[in-house]
Design an enzyme around this catalytic site. Structure first.
Site, short mmCIF file in Angstrom:
data_model
loop_
_atom_site.label_atom_id
_atom_site.label_comp_id
_atom_site.label_asym_id
_atom_site.label_seq_id
_atom_site.Cartn_x
_atom_site.Cartn_y
_atom_site.Cartn_z
N GLU A 12 0.78 -1.22 0.03
CA GLU A 12 -0.06 -0.02 -0.06
C GLU A 12 0.81 1.19 0.01
O GLU A 12 1.77 1.23 0.67
CB GLU A 12 -1.07 0.08 1.18
N GLU B 296 -12.82 2.37 4.59
CA GLU B 296 -11.68 2.62 5.36
C GLU B 296 -11.85 4.30 5.78
O GLU B 296 -10.98 4.93 5.31
CB GLU B 296 -10.53 2.20 4.91
#
Length: 286
Positions: A155, A256
Site C-alpha cells: 500500500e 476505510e
C-alpha cells in the site's frame, strides 16, 4: 457504473470503533454488510494469546460475515507507526513472528488477502539497508500468503499524514510489488489502491486507475480532505469506482473512512442497501 455496482467490505479498525472489537462484526452484519476487513487488532502483541484469536474468530463466524482482508502486525496503528517490516531491530522481529500467526488466522476464516505496511524511515538507519530488510520480510510474507492461497498487498500512504513512509505514490508501491514478485516467482503480490491516500498525494487518479488496475488486488476508499464517508468531501468516488470497474477490477472495495460524530451505522446513507450483501466466493481470483 458507480456505487451500486461494487462489492463492499467494512474496515472494522476504523468503523464501528465505538464498540468493543468482538461486537463489531455483528454490528457490520446488522448494517447489512456481509464482509469485513481488519488492521492487525492487537497493537500490543504480534503473537496474542490463542484465546484472543479464537474469540475474534468466533465473533466473525457468529456474525455470518466474511473476513476479506487482514493486516500483518504494523506497530502502533493508529498511531505513530506505519508498519514494522522495514524497521531494524525489535520491530522487524515482531513482524516476522507475526507472519505465520496472521496467515493461519486468515486461513481459518478463508481470508484471501494480507496487507503488509512497509514502515517508516528510521533516524540513523541507511535507507538502502531498510529496503533490503523490507524485501526479505516481504518475501517471507508473500510465501506465507501463498501457503494459504492468499495475495499479499502493498500500500501507498500519503505524505502529509505519513511523512516518513517511503511509499507515497502509486509508482513507488507498484515498484515494490514488482520486486517481491520477481524475488519469489509467485506472482501473488498486488497493489492496494487506496484512493484517499493517492488523492492526498495529488496523483492523477484516472491515470493511476488506467495504468495500475491490472496489478491491483484491493481498493479502499474515503473522501477527501477529511477521510470521511463518500459525499463528505470533494473526491469523485462514484466516478472513480466506475472507472475501476471498466478497467477490469472486480474485487472488494474497502470502506476505510471515519464515520463522523455519530454512530458508524449512520454513515452509510450514501450507499444503497443492495450492494452491502454479496456472494463472497472467489473475489480475489481476477
Amino acid at each position: 457504473m458507480g456505487f451500486a455496482d461494487q462489492r463492499y467490505t467494512v474496515n472494522l479498525s476504523i468503523l464501528f470503533t465505538e464498540l468493543p472489537l468482538l461486537e463489531r462484526p455483528a454490528a457490520a452484519a446488522a448494517a447489512g454488510f456481509s464482509a469485513v476487513e481488519l488492521w492487525w487488532p492487537w497493537v500490543d502483541s504480534p503473537v496474542p494469546e490463542p484465546s484472543r484469536l479464537s474469540a475474534l474468530r468466533r465473533a466473525i463466524e457468529d456474525a455470518g460475515v466474511q473476513l476479506t482482508g487482514l493486516n500483518f502486525y504494523a506497530g502502533q496503528l493508529p498511531g505513530p507507526d506505519r508498519g514494522a517490516l522495514s524497521v531494524p531491530g525489535e520491530e522487524s522481529d515482531r513482524f516476522r513472528a507475526n507472519v505465520d500467526v496472521a496467515a493461519d488466522f486468515a486461513a481459518a476464516l478463508d481470508c484471501r488477502a494480507l496487507n503488509a505496511l512497509y514502515g517508516n524511515r528510521v533516524d540513523g538507519a541507511d535507507p538502502a539497508e531498510q529496503d533490503a530488510l523490507a524485501l526479505r520480510n516481504l518475501v517471507l510474507a508473500a510465501r506465507a500468503a501463498d501457503r494459504i492461497g492468499a495475495i499479499l498487498l502493498i500500500e501507498a500512504l500519503n505524505r502529509p499524514e505519513s511523512p516518513r513512509y517511503p511509499l507515497v505514490s502509486a509508482p513507488a508501491a507498484v515498484g515494490i510489488v514488482d520486486k517481491v514478485n520477481e524475488a519469489t516467482g509467485l506472482g501473488n503480490t498486488r497493489f492496494l489502491m487506496d484512493l484517499y491516500h493517492l488523492s492526498r498525494n495529488g496523483e492523477d487518479l484516472p491515470s493511476v486507475i488506467e495504468r495500475y488496475a491490472p496489478k491491483t488486488g484491493h481498493v479502499q476508499i474515503a473522501d477527501t480532505p477529511g477521510r470521511g464517508a463518500p459525499g463528505t468531501g470533494t473526491l469523485p468516488l462514484e466516478d472513480l469506482l466506475g472507472r475501476l470497474a471498466k478497467a477490469g477490477y472486480g474485487g472488494w472495495v474497502g470502506l476505510e473512512y471515519k464515520p463522523g460524530d455519530g454512530p458508524s451505522g449512520e454513515s452509510f446513507s450514501w450507499l444503497p442497501a443492495g450492494p452491502r450483501t454479496t456472494d463472497t466466493a472467489e473475489q480475489y481470483e481476477q
